[in-house]
Design a protein around this motif. Structure first.
Motif, short mmCIF file in Angstrom:
data_model
loop_
_atom_site.label_atom_id
_atom_site.label_comp_id
_atom_site.label_asym_id
_atom_site.label_seq_id
_atom_site.Cartn_x
_atom_site.Cartn_y
_atom_site.Cartn_z
N LEU A 187 40.33 13.43 -4.47
CA LEU A 187 40.59 14.10 -3.31
C LEU A 187 41.51 13.00 -2.39
CD1 LEU A 187 37.07 15.28 -2.24
CD2 LEU A 187 39.15 16.51 -2.18
N SER B 291 39.56 11.05 12.57
CA SER B 291 39.07 11.88 13.73
C SER B 291 37.77 11.29 14.31
CB SER B 291 38.99 13.33 13.45
OG SER B 291 37.90 13.80 12.64
N GLU C 298 32.68 19.10 -1.12
CA GLU C 298 33.46 19.32 0.47
C GLU C 298 33.80 18.17 0.75
OE1 GLU C 298 30.78 21.09 2.91
OE2 GLU C 298 30.46 22.88 1.89
N VAL C 299 35.00 17.99 1.71
CA VAL C 299 35.44 16.93 2.23
C VAL C 299 34.34 15.96 3.21
CG1 VAL C 299 37.14 15.90 4.02
CG2 VAL C 299 37.64 17.63 2.03
N SER C 300 33.73 16.92 4.05
CA SER C 300 32.75 16.18 4.84
C SER C 300 31.69 15.12 4.31
CB SER C 300 32.09 17.23 5.86
OG SER C 300 31.36 18.23 5.27
N THR D 217 32.20 18.89 13.15
CA THR D 217 33.48 19.54 13.71
C THR D 217 33.78 18.71 15.08
OG1 THR D 217 31.96 21.08 14.79
CG2 THR D 217 32.89 21.57 12.91
N THR E 24 42.36 12.75 7.40
CA THR E 24 42.23 13.30 8.83
C THR E 24 40.72 13.54 9.30
OG1 THR E 24 44.22 14.65 8.18
CG2 THR E 24 42.92 15.37 10.07
N LEU E 25 40.01 13.83 8.51
CA LEU E 25 38.57 13.95 8.89
C LEU E 25 38.00 12.63 9.24
CD1 LEU E 25 35.93 15.75 9.65
CD2 LEU E 25 35.25 15.44 7.26
N GLU F 237 44.50 14.31 -0.91
CA GLU F 237 44.44 15.36 0.14
C GLU F 237 44.56 14.85 1.64
OE1 GLU F 237 44.33 18.68 -0.51
OE2 GLU F 237 44.44 18.47 -2.71
N PRO F 238 45.42 15.51 2.48
CA PRO F 238 45.27 14.89 3.70
C PRO F 238 44.24 14.88 4.58
CG PRO F 238 46.74 16.62 3.45
CD PRO F 238 46.33 16.48 2.05
N LEU F 239 43.29 16.24 4.22
CA LEU F 239 42.18 16.39 4.89
C LEU F 239 41.12 15.49 5.08
CD1 LEU F 239 41.04 18.73 6.74
CD2 LEU F 239 40.14 19.64 4.95
N LEU F 240 41.17 14.47 3.94
CA LEU F 240 40.02 13.75 3.66
C LEU F 240 40.33 12.62 4.67
CD1 LEU F 240 37.60 12.78 1.99
CD2 LEU F 240 39.23 11.33 0.63
#
Length: 375
Positions: free
Chosen positions: A31, A43, A2-4, A281, A39-40, A34-37
């Motif tokens: 990963l 944030s 998982e990214v988190s 989150t 981005t998290l 992957e932009p999500l990595l």
């Protein structure tokens, strides 16, 4: 993976120097595109730390957004150090206490690892006017006056929050926080520092203040690890007693357990897993989804708190509106009320447009109940 979980592993490596095993290194490398990595990590204000974690494990980060975040963090840190030196040169005859990030970052392996959104300084309320004048003489510009601080900005663009109160509108916490100067000791000249026990308590109370109802980011929990393992301040009976008096003892114990589960040797339990989900989150300082989930059906804000925000004496209103003449005081007071009202209406509109599932509301309600945290 998982990214988190990937982000936590990278931060753990950056904090402790611990190496990832081969399987994790390979999965993280895959990963990176992957932009999500990013981005998290971004944030939560820890993309620069994730970049260091990548480097520690021989994972190529050149040309990535992670590398850019690390370079930007180093630049911002240098500017902040220069501005902190200016603050020290400005407040030569005014007692002051540096707070939060500007203190904590000195205990990371490299100071730029711990990003700071602003510089927080505490002064006595009676010194507010003199302190603002001293800082403006050194190039700082007063931006706004709030019920517990004056916001200024340096020529570098660094935000400075000049606190004259640590109030967070929580009766129990404020009762302890109002005694802050009883726990201040001279460090150098007019610069003071908090005793170890009160510093640890203050960080925990600030975390609790953000956690309910907004949520908070991973960075707070890195700080808890650094306080215990780098500053060598323990969650001892003195700290626990302060937390108990402030009504955050259960919350504080769980937050420390989560920090140790992420970055130390402690295992998760059911409560730390629930807190983890809420935190991951949230983003650095929470989000409106959490506010909706926590405050549905609640009436927040005491009369005392609201009056502090709305009714300002002339001397303090003058800090917001330097052009104001004494005869114009009532007009500017009304103007200030209008600005606060518009800000509140915009926030309510933003919150009303959020759709939060009943499931999340119930999970968050149960979490807050088990942590015994409320304001």
């Amino acid at each position: 993976m998982e990214v988190s979980a990937t982000i936590i592993l990278l931060l753990r490596s950056a904090l402790t120097g611990e190496q990832l095993n081969t399987e994790f290194r390979e999965s993280i490398g895959a990963l990176l595109s992957e932009p999500l990595l990013f981005t998290l990590a971004s944030s939560h204000g820890v993309a620069n730390m994730a970049s260091i974690g990548l480097f520690n494990n021989g994972i190529d980060k050149d040309g990535t957004l992670f590398e850019q975040a690390e370079l930007q963090a180093a630049l911002s840190d240098a500017q902040m150090e220069a501005d902190m030196a200016l603050i020290r040169n400005s407040l030569t005859n005014i007692p002051f206490i540096p707070l939060k990030g500007i203190v904590l970052k000195q205990y990371y392996s490299e100071s730029y690892m711990r990003t700071c959104g602003d510089i927080d300084i505490l002064i006595h309320e009676v010194d507010t006017k003199r302190a603002v004048a001293a800082l403006t003489e050194h190039g700082f510009k007063a931006e706004s006056y709030n019920y517990h601080d004056v916001a200024l900005v340096s020529e570098n663009g660094t935000m400075v929050e000049l606190h004259f109160s640590l109030s967070c509108d929580s009766e129990k916490m404020d009762k302890v926080l109002d005694r802050v100067w009883d726990y201040a000791v001279v460090k150098n000249g007019c610069e003071y520092k908090l005793t170890d026990d009160f510093f640890f308590f203050y960080i925990l109370s600030h975390l609790a203040h953000h956690f309910y109802p907004y949520g908070c980011g991973i960075r707070f929990f890195m700080d808890l690890w650094v306080i215990q393992h780098r500053m060598e301040i323990k969650f001892d009976e003195k700290v626990k007693e302060l937390c108990k008096e402030a009504g955050i003892e259960t919350f504080a114990e769980t937050a420390i357990k989560l920090s140790e589960a992420w970055f130390g040797d402690m295992s998760h339990d059911e409560l730390t897993k629930a807190m983890e989900e809420y935190v991951l989150t949230s983003g650095t300082f929470g989000n409106t989804d959490n506010v909706v989930a926590v405050t549905t059906g609640e009436k927040r804000g005491s009369v005392r708190h609201n009056l502090k925000r709305m009714l300002l004496p002339y001397s303090k209103l003058k800090l917001i509106y330097p052009e104001m003449k004494p005869i114009q005081f009532p007009i500017y007071e009304v103007r200030r009320w209008g600005e606060l009202l518009n800000r509140g209406l915009n926030r309510r509109k933003s919150m009303s447009e959020k759709s939060v599932s009943d499931e999340k509301k119930e999970k968050v309600r149960q979490l807050m109940e088990r942590l015994d945290i409320k304001q």
